[in-house]
Design an enzyme around this catalytic site. Sequence first.
Site: not given
Ligand code: ADP
Ligand code: ADP
Length: 216
Positions: A13, A88, A127, A160, A171
Amino acid sequence: MNLILFGPPGAGKGTQAKKMVDLYGIPQISTGDILRANVREGTELGLAAKAYMDKGELVPDEVLIGIIKNRLKEPDCEKGFILDGYPRTKPQADALAALLDGINKPIDVVLNLEVPDEELVERISGRLMCNNCGASYHRTFNPPKKEGVCDTCGGELFQRADDREEAVQNRLNVYKKQTQPLIDYYAEKGILVTLEGTKDINEVFEDIKAVLTKFA
Ligand code: ADP
Ligand code: ADP
Ligand code: ZN
């Protein structure tokens, strides 16, 4: 264009949101980034959120609803926005709908990135995130040009705390229980588009652009 980027942790995302910001000129609203900034700055909100985040639990709905209410009022959201990591839970989705109904700005599309669990674990454990702009990199799938340094802003890359093993499985479980049911909620509204998040980063972006030609 008012969008939601939806999908489990690690689906891509944030990665896609950054590319969309550059192309469409509308802001990314990442609730994770907002919460992490508060933790870093030691605000009251950050202190309250940290324990939940470290365990991989969701921060309480009231907190998130407050954040979103304030953020959507900012002038840069007038032309549209990309929600990344919100909603969420069902109460968060209901609060968003009420908020957007009130200002007559409905969500146009929910882009749902689908990625199987094994791949999510690999992505999350490799990541690296920029401490300045929140950009995501990956040790092997998307490495920065210079080790430890963000390509776009020169910020420092870090792992992180919640991306270390213990919190990750929790998660994914929390996503399945509390967040995944929103897929049906948005499908029933007729605005859900599911995309194959397993393709490479640029291919996923091409698919997103194809969906958004109607709205941009
Ligand atoms: P989210 O915001 O949904 O948690 P991220 O954009 O942070 O996900 O991506 C999670 C991890 O996967 C990061 O290390 C990113 O560089 C990698 N990643 C994102 N998209 C892809 C893809 N299409 N193929 C392989 N790795 C990806
Ligand atoms: P990822 O894309 O890897 O799930 P985020 O950066 O979106 O990670 O979120 C990290 C953490 O922040 C989540 O595990 C949760 O604790 C908190 N968080 C983020 N967005 C929300 C939400 N909309 N509602 C509740 N908790 C949230
Ligand atoms: Zn950066």
